[in-house]
Design an enzyme around this catalytic site. Structure first.
Site, PDB file in Angstrom:
ATOM      1  N   GLY A  10      61.760  39.519  12.826  1.00 31.22           N
ATOM      2  CA  GLY A  10      60.961  40.690  13.209  1.00 31.22           C
ATOM      3  C   GLY A  10      61.860  41.759  13.809  1.00 31.22           C
ATOM      4  O   GLY A  10      62.415  41.579  14.903  1.00 31.22           O
ATOM      5  N   ASN A  92      54.671  40.577  14.471  1.00 29.64           N
ATOM      6  CA  ASN A  92      53.441  41.158  15.009  1.00 29.64           C
ATOM      7  C   ASN A  92      52.317  40.133  15.085  1.00 29.64           C
ATOM      8  O   ASN A  92      52.234  39.215  14.263  1.00 29.64           O
ATOM      9  CB  ASN A  92      53.019  42.381  14.183  1.00 29.64           C
ATOM     10  CG  ASN A  92      53.338  42.241  12.710  1.00 29.64           C
ATOM     11  OD1 ASN A  92      54.293  41.569  12.333  1.00 29.64           O
ATOM     12  ND2 ASN A  92      52.522  42.840  11.875  1.00 29.64           N
ATOM     13  N   PRO A  94      48.653  40.973  15.440  1.00 31.64           N
ATOM     14  CA  PRO A  94      47.545  41.925  15.601  1.00 31.64           C
ATOM     15  C   PRO A  94      46.199  41.229  15.792  1.00 31.64           C
ATOM     16  O   PRO A  94      46.095  40.012  15.616  1.00 31.64           O
ATOM     17  CB  PRO A  94      47.557  42.694  14.273  1.00 31.64           C
ATOM     18  CG  PRO A  94      48.149  41.736  13.294  1.00 31.64           C
ATOM     19  CD  PRO A  94      49.133  40.898  14.053  1.00 31.64           C
ATOM     20  N   LYS A 217      51.776  36.436  30.146  1.00 28.91           N
ATOM     21  CA  LYS A 217      51.975  37.670  29.380  1.00 28.91           C
ATOM     22  C   LYS A 217      50.623  38.362  29.140  1.00 28.91           C
ATOM     23  O   LYS A 217      50.491  39.573  29.378  1.00 28.91           O
ATOM     24  CB  LYS A 217      52.656  37.337  28.045  1.00 28.91           C
ATOM     25  CG  LYS A 217      52.752  38.502  27.088  1.00 28.91           C
ATOM     26  CD  LYS A 217      53.594  39.653  27.620  1.00 28.91           C
ATOM     27  CE  LYS A 217      53.326  40.921  26.857  1.00 28.91           C
ATOM     28  NZ  LYS A 217      54.049  42.081  27.348  1.00 28.91           N
ATOM     29  N   LEU A 224      47.491  45.414  33.990  1.00 29.97           N
ATOM     30  CA  LEU A 224      47.963  46.804  33.864  1.00 29.97           C
ATOM     31  C   LEU A 224      46.875  47.679  33.239  1.00 29.97           C
ATOM     32  O   LEU A 224      46.574  48.776  33.730  1.00 29.97           O
ATOM     33  CB  LEU A 224      49.238  46.853  33.016  1.00 29.97           C
ATOM     34  CG  LEU A 224      50.488  46.260  33.675  1.00 29.97           C
ATOM     35  CD1 LEU A 224      51.616  46.078  32.662  1.00 29.97           C
ATOM     36  CD2 LEU A 224      50.955  47.149  34.837  1.00 29.97           C
ATOM     37  N   CYS A 273      49.342  46.993  22.203  1.00 27.40           N
ATOM     38  CA  CYS A 273      49.142  45.701  22.875  1.00 27.40           C
ATOM     39  C   CYS A 273      47.990  45.602  23.872  1.00 27.40           C
ATOM     40  O   CYS A 273      47.331  44.570  23.922  1.00 27.40           O
ATOM     41  CB  CYS A 273      50.432  45.301  23.556  1.00 27.40           C
ATOM     42  SG  CYS A 273      51.706  44.933  22.335  1.00 27.40           S
ATOM     43  N   PHE A 274      47.727  46.631  24.677  1.00 25.19           N
ATOM     44  CA  PHE A 274      46.733  46.451  25.748  1.00 25.19           C
ATOM     45  C   PHE A 274      45.394  45.960  25.188  1.00 25.19           C
ATOM     46  O   PHE A 274      44.852  44.945  25.618  1.00 25.19           O
ATOM     47  CB  PHE A 274      46.528  47.758  26.514  1.00 25.19           C
ATOM     48  CG  PHE A 274      47.532  47.985  27.624  1.00 25.19           C
ATOM     49  CD1 PHE A 274      48.527  47.062  27.883  1.00 25.19           C
ATOM     50  CD2 PHE A 274      47.467  49.127  28.418  1.00 25.19           C
ATOM     51  CE1 PHE A 274      49.449  47.262  28.901  1.00 25.19           C
ATOM     52  CE2 PHE A 274      48.375  49.336  29.447  1.00 25.19           C
ATOM     53  CZ  PHE A 274      49.370  48.410  29.679  1.00 25.19           C
ATOM     54  N   PHE A 335      51.226  57.428  21.470  1.00 22.89           N
ATOM     55  CA  PHE A 335      50.319  56.861  22.487  1.00 22.89           C
ATOM     56  C   PHE A 335      50.815  57.092  23.909  1.00 22.89           C
ATOM     57  O   PHE A 335      50.071  56.941  24.874  1.00 22.89           O
ATOM     58  CB  PHE A 335      50.032  55.381  22.217  1.00 22.89           C
ATOM     59  CG  PHE A 335      51.095  54.418  22.692  1.00 22.89           C
ATOM     60  CD1 PHE A 335      52.215  54.135  21.907  1.00 22.89           C
ATOM     61  CD2 PHE A 335      50.961  53.776  23.917  1.00 22.89           C
ATOM     62  CE1 PHE A 335      53.175  53.245  22.338  1.00 22.89           C
ATOM     63  CE2 PHE A 335      51.923  52.877  24.364  1.00 22.89           C
ATOM     64  CZ  PHE A 335      53.034  52.614  23.571  1.00 22.89           C
ATOM     65  N   LYS A 336      52.109  57.485  24.040  1.00 24.62           N
ATOM     66  CA  LYS A 336      52.675  57.884  25.329  1.00 24.62           C
ATOM     67  C   LYS A 336      53.948  58.658  25.030  1.00 24.62           C
ATOM     68  O   LYS A 336      54.390  58.685  23.875  1.00 24.62           O
ATOM     69  CB  LYS A 336      52.947  56.673  26.230  1.00 24.62           C
ATOM     70  CG  LYS A 336      53.994  55.719  25.658  1.00 24.62           C
ATOM     71  CD  LYS A 336      54.185  54.472  26.497  1.00 24.62           C
ATOM     72  CE  LYS A 336      55.003  54.708  27.741  1.00 24.62           C
ATOM     73  NZ  LYS A 336      55.526  53.462  28.331  1.00 24.62           N
TER      74      LYS A 336
END
Ligand code: NAD
Ligand code: UGA
Length: 461
Positions: A10, A92, A94, A217, A224, A273-274, A335-336
């Site tokens: 990956g 990944n 998903p 994790k 967060l 991920c969130f 996204f940021k």
């Protein structure tokens, strides 16, 4: 086992940067990153190191230093596995889009494929490290596949989840708050500890059992994301009451028990991920019959969806209840800031809502190009009626994106947005000229002085 050869399956946002740092800090270890995606591998090997497929501050320098010395990118997956003593799985994971657990559970098909491939190729003992984020007890399944389909060689499984954040990946990897290693075999654990100990002090390297590591994790991401949803929930209260969410965040953040990080109200959290990890946690809780636990965490995602929808609705309502045919400029698509990653970006959902209202969406992002924006919208859920080809334009110049628009929406907190010539932008727009700052980065007072009708997240003004 003293490790001298590593393979990472990956070459994505985790595999690429993580291995670049290991290679840079451990010149005595040969690090080979393998991936099925030929285009991605070719980009990692691009002679111009600025063309590597992932934008992260500082990453191209790291790759430039180690690539060709002890860092290699290749599509030869089997060779990479065969030659390595330690194999990281960074593929990944998903959210499942089909069958049992659809929309919630993690899709582990790529993990299973890796385990089967390792089992079929390995001719000597190997340590297999789960770097991908996985549901608790996945190591059991991986071990089962390896032991039952392998060539009789010994496999040790470790869990070593990654906590880097995009945009700060290099800094996070160089100076991690902690490195977490879960496992059952003391020697295998020590082999991995020794690698990190080349640049991380041992008191920051935590070792736990496999299941604690896997669950920690998911828990870290859930906590967060929960903070972001908590402050976003309060942002709506602020807008109704005249409180200012930035002032509230500062006031509570100075309490050392709460802390100041992750209290920035926004248009909503994004990233690959969130949401996926919380939904995964929700699914795990439900599968154990822990419905109250599941409902509790699901609310973090429900709140985030609400915040994105609320932002879009506010634009429509403020523009006299219609955006039909109106140009709305989007500043930011990632996204940021400081990343070119757009997965689950709030911008996609906001665009989707506005396109359904027949708006003309004009996008500018310093690091995201037209191909990616169109790809993202093509995959968003409700776009069939929205005629993306006709109603979305992607610009390479922010001033052109804003020119002739009725409103500007700030979707990503890129630093450069703060320094634009906002008077010039104001002069080029329809009046009244509206700005919706979804990241609270612009100076409200100055913007109003210029003449904008300005609104930010979590303040009544
Ligand atoms: P990514 O999609 O960027 O990269 C995954 C790569 O794996 C892809 O390039 C894909 O082609 C490759 N791949 C899939 N199956 C393969 C196979 N069988 N053989 C070879 N290559 C294969 O994903 P990512 O963002 O790097 O995330 C990877 C994992 O790390 C996920 O579990 C994620 O939750 C976790 N994670 C991500 C971040 C982040 O910031 N993106 C941070 C921490 C943890
Ligand atoms: C997050 C975690 O921070 C990492 O520790 C983790 O390794 C990673 O997920 C992962 O598992 O993939 P990342 O998603 O890259 O990292 O970026 P964050 O900085 O966490 O931001 C996530 C989203 O929340 C962004 O959209 C960001 O803009 C938003 N956010 C963050 C806010 O809206 N307000 C804040 O105060 C903080």
């Amino acid at each position: 086992m003293k490790i001298t050869s590593i393979c990472c399956i990956g070459a994505g946002y985790v595999g690429g940067p993580t291995m670049a740092i290991i290679a840079q800090k451990c010149p005595h270890i040969k690090v080979t990153v393998v991936d099925l995606n030929e285009e991605r591998i070719a980009a990692w090997n691009d002679p111009d190191v600025n063309n590597i497929p992932i934008f992260e501050p500082g990453l191209s320098d790291m790759v430039g230093e180690a690539r060709g010395r002890n860092l290699f990118f290749t599509t030869e997956v089997e060779k990479g596995i065969d030659e390595a003593q330690m194999i990281f799985i960074s593929v990944n994971t998903p959210t499942k889009t089909y069958g049992l657990g659809k929309g919630m559970a993690a899709d582990l098909k790529y993990i299973e494929l890796c385990a089967r491939q390792i089992a079929s190729v390995a001719k000597d003992n190997k340590i297999v490290v789960e770097k991908s984020t996985l549901p608790v007890r996945t190591a059991e399944a991986v071990k089962n596949i390896l032991d039952n389909t392998g060539n009789g060689v010994q496999f040790q499984i470790l869990s070593n989840p990654e906590f880097l954040a995009e945009g700060t990946a290099v800094e996070d990897l160089l100076n991690p708050d902690r490195v977490l290693i879960g496992g059952n075999d003391a020697q295998a654990i020590e082999s991995l500890v020794e690698i990190y100990a080349n640049w991380v002090s041992r008191d920051k390297i935590l070792t736990t059992n496999l299941w604690s590591s896997e669950l920690s994790k998911l828990t870290a991401n859930a906590f967060l994301a929960q903070r972001v949803s908590s402050i976003n929930a309060l942002s709506e209260v602020c807008e109704k009451t005249g409180a200012d969410v930035n002032e509230v965040a500062r006031a509570i953040g100075m309490d050392s028990r709460i802390g100041s990080k992750f209290l920035k109200a926004s248009v909503g959290f994004g990233g690959s991920c969130f949401q996926k990890d919380i939904l995964n946690l929700v699914y795990i809780a439900k599968s154990y019959g822990l419905d109250e636990v599941a409902d509790y965490w699901e609310q973090v995602v429900i709140m985030n969806d609400h915040q994105k929808r609320r932002f879009a609705h506010k634009i429509v309502q403020t523009l006299y209840n219609t955006v039909s045919g109106k140009k709305i400029a989007f500043l930011g698509w990632a996204f940021k800031k400081d990343t070119n990653d757009t997965r689950e970006s709030a911008a996609i959902d906001v665009a989707d809502y506005l396109l359904l209202e027949q708006a003309k969406v004009a996008v500018f992002d310093p690091k995201v190009g037209e191909k990616q924006v169109r790809y993202d919208l093509a995959y968003s859920a409700t776009n069939e009626l929205s005629n993306i080809d006709k109603n979305v334009t992607v610009y390479q110049d922010p001033y052109e994106a804003c020119k002739g628009s009725h409103a500007i929406a700030v979707l990503t907190e890129w630093d450069e947005f703060k320094n634009y010539d906002w008077k010039r932008i104001f002069d080029s727009m329809h009046k009244p000229a509206f700005v919706f700052d979804g990241r609270n980065i612009l100076d409200a007072k100055k913007m109003k002085e210029i003449g904008f009708v300005f609104s930010s997240v979590g303040s009544a003004y």
